[in-house]
Design an enzyme around this catalytic site. Structure first.
Site, PDB file in Angstrom:
ATOM      1  N   LYS A 199     -11.275   4.344   2.423  1.00 22.17           N
ATOM      2  CA  LYS A 199     -10.650   3.456   1.588  1.00 22.17           C
ATOM      3  C   LYS A 199     -11.584   2.600   0.663  1.00 22.17           C
ATOM      4  O   LYS A 199     -12.051   1.749   1.356  1.00 22.17           O
ATOM      5  CB  LYS A 199      -9.640   2.652   2.439  1.00 22.17           C
ATOM      6  CG  LYS A 199      -8.210   3.068   2.716  1.00 22.17           C
ATOM      7  CD  LYS A 199      -7.684   2.155   3.564  1.00 22.17           C
ATOM      8  CE  LYS A 199      -6.443   1.438   2.946  1.00 22.17           C
ATOM      9  NZ  LYS A 199      -5.439   0.794   3.843  1.00 22.17           N
ATOM     10  N   GLU A 244       0.673  -1.175   0.010  1.00 24.26           N
ATOM     11  CA  GLU A 244       0.094   0.110   0.037  1.00 24.26           C
ATOM     12  C   GLU A 244       0.832   1.438  -0.041  1.00 24.26           C
ATOM     13  O   GLU A 244       0.668   2.084  -0.551  1.00 24.26           O
ATOM     14  CB  GLU A 244      -0.718  -0.098   1.193  1.00 24.26           C
ATOM     15  CG  GLU A 244      -1.995  -1.016   1.312  1.00 24.26           C
ATOM     16  CD  GLU A 244      -2.796  -1.136   2.391  1.00 24.26           C
ATOM     17  OE1 GLU A 244      -4.183  -0.493   2.629  1.00 24.26           O
ATOM     18  OE2 GLU A 244      -2.212  -1.578   3.449  1.00 24.26           O
TER      19      GLU A 244
END
Length: 123
Positions: free
Chosen positions: A99, A21
């Site tokens: 997210k 990420e």
């Protein structure tokens, strides 16, 4: 108290617990609610008497794009604290950060954190 809502701020950033990420990045969605007195601006029609929300949007975009935190909890708190520090007219801020594509197996939802901070009660 009056409020200004800035919704749908979409940015690509590098915050996340997994190493991928922080390397590959992902999309984030941010909404901001600012509490302030807009009565003077309503009379004067002058941007100096309110918050120039273009600068708030730019601040959110910059923080999402440049931060590399492990947790979105830290990112959302950093955004809220930054707004309170830089916008003297804002007494309280609420930041909602999502997210939309969290890398969690068999999970198609989104992760959302909502945080409210004020100058009189920062925590």
């Amino acid at each position: 108290m009056d409020s200004i809502h800035l919704t749908g701020i979409r940015c690509y950033g590098y915050t996340g617990y997994l190493a991928e990420e922080q390397i590959l990045g992902q999309w984030f969605e941010v909404d901001v609610k600012l509490w302030l007195d807009i009565s003077t601006a309503a009379k004067t029609d002058a941007i100096e008497d309110t918050v120039d929300y273009r600068s708030v949007i730019a601040k959110v975009q910059h923080l999402v794009k440049t931060s590399k935190f492990a947790l979105i909890e830290r990112l959302v708190a950093t955004i809220a604290d930054s707004i309170l520090i830089e916008c003297d007219r804002v007494s309280t801020v609420q930041v909602t950060l999502s997210k939309p594509a969290a890398p969690i197996p068999d999970f198609g939802g989104k992760i959302t954190i909502e945080l409210t901070r004020s100058k009189s009660n920062p925590f």
